[in-house]
Design an enzyme around this catalytic site. Structure first.
Site, PDB file in Angstrom:
ATOM      1  N   GLY A 189       0.761  -1.236   0.000  1.00  0.00           N
ATOM      2  CA  GLY A 189       0.000   0.000   0.000  1.00  0.00           C
ATOM      3  C   GLY A 189       0.792   1.286   0.000  1.00  0.00           C
ATOM      4  N   TRP A 235       2.329   2.971  -2.426  1.00  0.00           N
ATOM      5  CA  TRP A 235       1.987   3.892  -3.512  1.00  0.00           C
ATOM      6  C   TRP A 235       0.565   4.430  -3.346  1.00  0.00           C
ATOM      7  CZ3 TRP A 235       4.304   3.232  -9.027  1.00  0.00           C
ATOM      8  CH2 TRP A 235       5.689   3.162  -8.944  1.00  0.00           C
ATOM      9  N   ASP A 266      -4.702  -5.859  -6.225  1.00  0.00           N
ATOM     10  CA  ASP A 266      -3.665  -6.859  -5.986  1.00  0.00           C
ATOM     11  C   ASP A 266      -4.322  -8.218  -5.790  1.00  0.00           C
ATOM     12  OD1 ASP A 266      -1.350  -8.363  -4.693  1.00  0.00           O
ATOM     13  OD2 ASP A 266      -0.453  -6.394  -4.936  1.00  0.00           O
ATOM     14  N   ASP A 326      -7.328  -9.870  -9.958  1.00  0.00           N
ATOM     15  CA  ASP A 326      -6.315  -9.901 -11.009  1.00  0.00           C
ATOM     16  C   ASP A 326      -6.624  -8.782 -12.004  1.00  0.00           C
ATOM     17  OD1 ASP A 326      -4.632 -10.486 -13.159  1.00  0.00           O
ATOM     18  OD2 ASP A 326      -4.819 -12.651 -12.875  1.00  0.00           O
ATOM     19  N   ASP A 379       4.176  -0.716  -9.790  1.00  0.00           N
ATOM     20  CA  ASP A 379       5.506  -1.118  -9.320  1.00  0.00           C
ATOM     21  C   ASP A 379       5.598  -2.642  -9.322  1.00  0.00           C
ATOM     22  OD1 ASP A 379       8.085  -0.691  -8.329  1.00  0.00           O
ATOM     23  OD2 ASP A 379       7.440  -0.769  -6.245  1.00  0.00           O
ATOM     24  N   LYS A 415       7.243  -0.293 -13.875  1.00  0.00           N
ATOM     25  CA  LYS A 415       8.625  -0.727 -13.654  1.00  0.00           C
ATOM     26  C   LYS A 415       9.050  -1.712 -14.734  1.00  0.00           C
ATOM     27  CE  LYS A 415       9.595  -3.019  -9.819  1.00  0.00           C
ATOM     28  NZ  LYS A 415       9.916  -2.998  -8.379  1.00  0.00           N
TER      29      LYS A 415
END
Length: 279
Positions: A136, A138, A154, A170, A194, A234
């Site tokens: 959590g 971000w 998530d 998902d 991320d 990322k």
């Protein structure tokens, strides 16, 4: 879930454990706690076991001086060397300590803060989606920026964060974009990620896996963003991201790469920042 929050399964810190659910863990090589999977591993899977062990402490000024210089972790029976390295790195990471002091669930929060400082992206009133949001950090950054709606997604169940909607889902599900827009009351201003798959220790394989994950996130962003919105994901350096970059350049006005100071110097991670969604 960020690889910042992955850790070897047998790692349990001596003394107090980090407040951010063991953030910024060293992802173990195959055979050392990470799933050895062909193709793209589950991006949200993680062992959430937590515990504490206390070992004997040496007395005297020399021991205290050594502790002040560097926190060391004794290798316990049954603990792999990768776990010991992970614990030692956690105890000596300034961003882990800073996250504890400032109330962030993960040291990864400082990556988004530094990305925002560089590109001036987050603004009050925005609708923000965080893919792979556990634990959590971000989400917290987005809320503190003044975002009006924040949705975190998530595979892992997350502890509630006041002001945010957290979905145990998902993001690659076909209904995920429409569900997120319904939760927010409209299209998003920002989609940030991320996410990282479990690493294998093989540089090329890890690069290909994270690029594939970033491509999935980029397609989600295109289905979710409003015109003018931005996307962050990322990736690992490796030279095989041309399809991802071409897709982003076709859908956004500007595409940049940036590695925040909070990314570990030895890490191959960098972030792709796509701004000005064309709609």
């Amino acid at each position: 879930m960020s690889d910042d929050d992955q850790k070897p399964e047998d790692a349990t810190p001596d003394g107090s454990e980090p407040a951010e659910n063991q953030p910024d863990g060293e992802t173990p090589a195959a055979g050392e706690g990470a799933p050895d999977q062909a193709g793209l591993p589950g991006w949200g899977s993680s062992d959430k076991r937590r515990g504490r062990r206390s070992g004997p402490m040496k007395k005297g000024g020399d021991a205290r001086a050594a502790k002040q210089m560097f926190e060391r972790v004794k290798t316990a029976r049954g603990r792999k060397s990768s776990s010991t390295r992970w614990l030692q790195r956690q105890l000596n990471d300034p961003y882990v300590k800073k996250a504890q002091m400032e109330g962030y669930r993960s040291r990864a929060a400082y990556k988004l803060l530094q990305l925002d400082e560089r590109f001036k992206l987050l603004k009050p009133g925005m609708r923000v989606v965080d893919l792979g949001s556990a634990p959590g950090g971000w989400v917290q950054v987005a809320l503190k920026s003044g975002a009006s709606e924040v949705v975190g997604i998530d595979l892992l169940e997350m502890e509630a964060i006041a002001g945010a909607t957290l979905l145990e889902k998902d993001f690659t599900d076909a209904d995920a974009p429409s569900l997120v827009k319904a939760e927010m009351g409209g299209a998003a201003d920002a989609v940030v990620s991320d996410l990282a798959p479990w690493t294998t220790g093989h540089k090329t394989t890890d690069h290909l896996r994270i690029v594939a994950l970033a491509e999935l996130a980029a397609h989600f962003a295109v289905e979710t963003l409003k015109p003018g919105g931005f996307f962050i994901a990322k990736v690992f350096q490796g030279g095989s991201d041309s399809d991802l970059l071409n897709f982003l350049k076709a859908n956004f006005e500007k595409v940049r790469h940036f590695k925040p100071d909070a990314s570990r110097s030895e890490s191959a991670e960098t972030f792709v920042v796509a701004m000005g969604f064309k709609g």
